[in-house]
Design a protein around this motif. Structure first.
Motif, PDB file in Angstrom:
ATOM      1  N   THR A 562       0.785  -1.217  -0.095  1.00 26.73           N
ATOM      2  CA  THR A 562      -0.253  -0.149   0.178  1.00 26.73           C
ATOM      3  C   THR A 562       0.600   0.967  -0.506  1.00 26.73           C
ATOM      4  N   THR A 564       1.453   5.128   0.089  1.00 29.53           N
ATOM      5  CA  THR A 564       0.705   6.825   0.197  1.00 29.53           C
ATOM      6  C   THR A 564       1.274   7.463  -0.336  1.00 29.53           C
ATOM      7  N   THR A 570      -3.647   6.794  -1.872  1.00 37.04           N
ATOM      8  CA  THR A 570      -3.102   5.425  -1.807  1.00 37.04           C
ATOM      9  C   THR A 570      -3.623   4.545  -3.454  1.00 37.04           C
TER      10      THR A 570
END
Length: 620
Positions: A562, A564, A570
């Motif tokens: 993930t 960001t 994201t």
């Protein structure tokens, strides 16, 4: 020592002949004998024995006494002459002196099964000379049973069902009982071990032949019986109103209350005889059980499970009305059967009914489930779909649960993971994931293919439930849903109604997928090791960023990242286990774009990680 499997190049594409799995000598022998093949299909000389059982028993809920006869027509399809039959007396788990994996209350220690008479082809045997060895009873035949021959056995017997220390069977409460393993049966004789001589001790589960069961079960008035198979005489056991409600439920999608709380008070449900005999028949199943009570409600529905034939399956919830957590179980049962038929494993549910009975365990049987009350709705969902999913594995597939628990519990676990969100959208079932992450790399963390008979406690749990389920899930992710379904259906078509061993599964999947997956089977199911990924670095490139993920452990797991960005948005990135196939210990995942990366997090729900401390990178 690992023993190489010599694949038949003439039977498999060259791409499948690249890597071999270690096969024990006794299992290699099945290829030499021709009973199994290296493609995963049964060999040209595959065989298995079977029998027809005619069971006639009475059950007295007040005394818990089970008594009656069982007539067995046993067919020897093996190439061997059998000089004895080995009988299983599973109620002897409670017999004084029997070996048990756990403790039972002193008041539940019993005399076990009393064999009152036994005959072969009408020839009476001296029962005083029988040598009962806990749950095993070997009996020498008057003459050898040759290949292709049959013998007729009659056994008269009795025992007292356990009141407490409920282990998959027993009294649930006053006037309610779940009665399993209640008749003498012939053990499996197969091409791998000969007779299945493992003594049941309450831990490992079961291994039985596919047989036909006809059962006549006599209970007092007001007691209703549910069982494996079709109820043959509803009009002779239920009064007209309730028999009609049962017929309605079997052809309607809507939920039908066959027995409600008001009906229980009227006590007009069964025929007004002092005793009623309930008759059932089940063909091509591995076990037969029944449950009975005079104070449970019964909700039922049905659905089309096979559009081609319009065949329907009835789904039931039978429970004490004080247990409110059961009020939705009929719907959970229905949704599970529907999902199994149309989504995963996408195979028409094979039986005419599936009954969830309010008991004291969490245990599956053909067409029947013994489930205890639970505290939350989430627990009711996961318990129901887990136990119902067992219909395919082990019952439709006939796996040897005693030796290979992962061949059925692992499937029920992945079934639970995948079906629970279909019942309750957004639900994330994490059953077993964190225990594996914590337990991995400890000395009890042995390979999955370690025999279940050689494991206890945490090792047995990890190797039967989350570890194999993750292996199946990662192969599903690797192949994609369509190809995975094709491979799984190859295994099902090859082995339903038979007795697959582990290599029958691995080889069937390879053949069905058209790929050599042995690199993954080897590392996930046979080898030691543990799952542990880490973010090694995040570097700026001309086109974006490169994220280097390091494999600190040797278990191949998917890579989930993930990312960001500085603007708060994201992005999720995913790589299947294929990135580890070459044996590399790191993989680079590129992130395209010019936006500044603020944070990178590694991991997801179904990717256990031994050390999560190195799974986050923060930009400066």
């Amino acid at each position: 020592m690992k023993l190489p499997l010599l694949l038949a190049a003439s039977l498999l594409p060259l791409t499948l002949a690249a890597q071999q799995l270690p096969v024990p000598v006794n299992l290699q022998a099945t290829y030499a004998k021709g009973t199994r093949s290296e493609t995963g299909a049964p060999g040209p000389k595959y065989w298995q024995n079977s029998a027809e059982y005619d069971i006639n028993v009475s059950f007295d809920p007040a005394t818990r006494r089970v008594a009656g006869t069982v007539d067995i027509a046993y067919q020897n399809a093996s190439p061997d002459s059998l000089r004895q039959l080995l009988f299983k007396l599973y109620p002897n788990l409670y017999q004084q002196g029997a070996p048990r994996a756990g403790r039972i209350a002193p008041e539940d220690v019993s005399e076990g099964v009393k064999i009152e008479a036994l005959s072969f082809d009408g020839q009476a045997q001296d029962v005083s000379k029988l040598r009962v060895q806990a749950t095993n009873m070997p009996v020498r035949l008057p003459k050898a049973l040759g290949p292709g021959r049959a013998v007729k056995v009659r056994v008269a017997y009795s025992y007292v069902l356990n009141k407490g220390s409920h282990m998959r069977t027993g009294e649930v409460e006053a006037n309610s009982a779940f009665v399993a393993y209640f008749f003498p049966r012939v053990a499996v004789y197969d091409d791998i071990d000969g007779w299945n001589q493992f003594e049941y001790n309450g831990s490992q589960e079961f291994y039985n032949d596919f047989c036909t069961f006809r059962a006549a079960i006599t209970v007092p008035r007001n007691f209703v019986v549910w069982a494996t198979g079709d109820l043959l005489n509803p009009d002779q056991t239920l009064t007209k109103k309730y028999a009609q409600r049962l017929r309605d439920a079997e052809r309607k999608d809507a939920l039908t209350t066959i027995i409600g709380e008001a009906d229980l008070k009227r006590q007009d449900i069964t025929q007004p005889n002092a005793q009623n005999t309930w008759r059932f028949e089940a063909k091509d199943v591995v076990d037969f059980v029944f449950a009975t009570t005079d104070h449970y409600v019964w909700q039922a529905s049905s659905l089309v499970v096979d559009p081609a034939t319009q065949r329907r399956t009835r789904v039931d919830a039978v429970y004490n009305p004080k247990h409110k957590d059961f009020e939705e179980v009929a719907q959970f049962n229905r949704r599970t059967v529907e999902a199994m038929s149309y989504t995963f494993p996408k195979w028409p549910f094979p039986y005419a009914h599936e009954t969830v009975f309010d008991g004291l365990d969490q245990m599956e049987y053909p067409m029947m489930v013994n489930d205890n009350p639970v505290e939350t709705r989430d627990d009711a969902i996961t318990l129901t779909d887990h136990e119902v999913f067992h219909t395919m594995f082990p019952f439709y597939m006939g796996t040897n649960e005693t030796k290979y628990g992962w061949m059925d519990e692992g499937w029920a676990t992945i079934g639970e993971w995948l079906i629970s969100p279909l019942i309750q959208p957004g639900f994330v079932d994490e059953y077993g994931i964190e225990p594996y992450a914590k337990g991995s790399a400890q000395e009890f963390d042995v390979p999955i293919t370690t025999l279940s008979t050689q494991q206890t406690g945490t090792a047995f749990f990890l190797n039967s439930y989350p570890k194999p389920a993750l292996g199946y899930l990662y192969v599903k992710d690797l192949l994609g849903d369509e190809l995975f379904t094709k491979a799984l259906h190859t295994y099902i078509r090859n082995w339903h109604g038979k007795h697959p061993m582990p290599y029958d599964f691995f080889n069937s999947m390879n053949t069905g997928a058209g790929q050599n997956l042995n690199w993954f089977w080897q590392r996930w199911f046979f080898d030691g090791g543990y799952p542990d990924l880490a973010i090694a670095s995040v570097t700026k490139t001309a086109t974006g960023h490169d994220i280097v993920v390091q494999a600190k452990g040797t278990k191949p797991v998917p890579v989930d990242l993930t990312v960001t960005y500085a603007d708060g948005k994201t992005e999720k990135l995913h790589r299947t286990v294929a990135v580890w196939q070459a044996g590399n210990t790191s993989v680079t995942v590129p992130v395209a774009g010019t936006k500044a990366v603020k944070r990178v997090e590694l991991g997801s729900t179904y990717v256990p990680d031994k050390n999560k401390a190195d799974n986050v990178w923060e930009g400066k």
